[in-house]
Design an enzyme around this catalytic site. Structure first.
Site, PDB file in Angstrom:
ATOM      1  CD  GLU A  90      -3.052   1.130   2.129  1.00 50.82           C
ATOM      2  OE1 GLU A  90      -3.613   2.199   2.461  1.00 50.82           O
ATOM      3  OE2 GLU A  90      -3.395   0.017   2.542  1.00 50.82           O
ATOM      4  CG  ASN A 124       1.657  -3.436   7.552  1.00 51.48           C
ATOM      5  OD1 ASN A 124       2.081  -2.372   7.131  1.00 51.48           O
ATOM      6  ND2 ASN A 124       0.571  -4.012   7.051  1.00 51.48           N
ATOM      7  NE  ARG A 127       7.572  -3.895   3.459  1.00 47.18           N
ATOM      8  CZ  ARG A 127       6.636  -3.582   2.583  1.00 47.18           C
ATOM      9  NH1 ARG A 127       5.748  -2.660   2.882  1.00 47.18           N
ATOM     10  NH2 ARG A 127       6.596  -4.176   1.423  1.00 47.18           N
TER      11      ARG A 127
END
Length: 303
Positions: A90, A124, A127
């Site tokens: 995203e 997510n 990272r």
């Protein structure tokens, strides 16, 4: 995650997720063909665990994309009406919109709803883009939507069982303390330290103190331990103070109250105890002192 024909496999997932905050080229295996997709046919995932995006970082990535293009494809699934839903990437999608791109390179896969939610969360967490509260909410949704245990979630997202347990515990915090964690003002370590404080007002006080004064986690742990220790001592003193006094001690306390003209309290613990004499003004203190001097003079004369 379930291994089926539409799955990505560890190699593909690692490749798709390895972009951090830069627009970097990543080698994608040949069995993951890339195609150019009209950017206006792509929708954001409403169940994306990550709710906040750094605007400066997005603009920096947009500048890189304007110069070099998108060097790593995003991951999509087909949705209704010929549209696509973002599963991973995203940030690259948002930066591409800022850069004014018409099309974006993408890998389109057939994935189950559980795989979609797992991959969105893993991306997510991989990272470390999520704050601790967003991670906790994502884990909770994964468990509630698919009936997974903490152990099963830990295996699927590549984290330890204690990580899952400790992260979920943060959702027990008051809303305003969770907001401090979301904003990065309060670290997850500080938040976990004050979780055991059973008084909501005191818990919030600890959280604000840690933010305002930069207290370390270790120092905060000591403060919380002292809080519990003091509470235990006060509770013990309160229990002891409620023990009925023998008649002779009650009379003794009454005599002292009359003698000093102020509040006197006696706490008894077996053959030991404590007497406290209150004073409320300097005059009270001077009167008590004068009475004690008179008693000392009387005692010396009798000796």
């Amino acid at each position: 995650m379930a291994n089926n024909k539409g799955g990505l496999g560890q190699r593909g997932m690692n490749a798709l997720f390895r972009d951090n905050t830069e627009n970097v080229k990543v080698d994608i295996a040949e069995d993951f063909p890339t195609q150019e997709v009209d950017i206006h046919l792509i929708d954001r995932n409403p169940n994306q665990p990550r709710k906040s995006f750094d605007e400066d970082a997005l603009r920096s990535m947009a500048d890189s994309i304007s110069m070099y293009g998108v060097l790593q494809p995003i991951l999509l699934v087909k949705s209704e009406g010929g549209r696509y839903l973002i599963i991973a990437g995203e940030r690259r999608f948002r930066a591409s919109l800022l850069a004014g791109l018409k099309k974006i390179p993408a890998i389109v896969k057939n994935l189950s709803q559980q795989e979609i939610q797992e991959i969105s969360l893993i991306e997510n967490l991989h990272r470390e883009n999520l704050n601790a509260i967003e991670a906790a909410e994502g884990i909770r949704e994964l468990m509630e939507n698919h009936g997974l245990t903490q152990e099963e979630v830990a295996v699927r997202i590549g984290k330890s069982r204690p990580y899952v347990t400790n992260t979920l515990r943060l959702l027990q915090l008051p809303e305003e303390v969770m907001d401090l964690v979301k904003s990065g003002k309060l670290s997850p370590g500080h938040a976990r330290t004050i979780l055991t404080v059973d008084n909501k007002e005191k818990l919030i006080e600890f959280a604000k103190l840690a933010c305002e004064e930069g207290i370390s986690v270790r120092d905060l742990e000591r403060m919380v331990q002292n809080y519990f220790s003091n509470n235990a001592q006060q509770a013990t003193a309160k229990r002891k103070s409620k023990e009925p006094l023998p008649l002779e001690l009650k009379n003794f306390v009454s005599d002292m109250k009359r003698l000093f003209g102020t509040k006197v309290n006696l706490v008894r613990n077996g053959n030991k105890g404590r007497i406290t004499i209150d004073y409320f003004t300097n005059d009270d203190l001077e009167r008590i002192h004068a009475i004690m001097q008179l008693l000392q003079i009387y005692s010396n004369k009798n000796n």
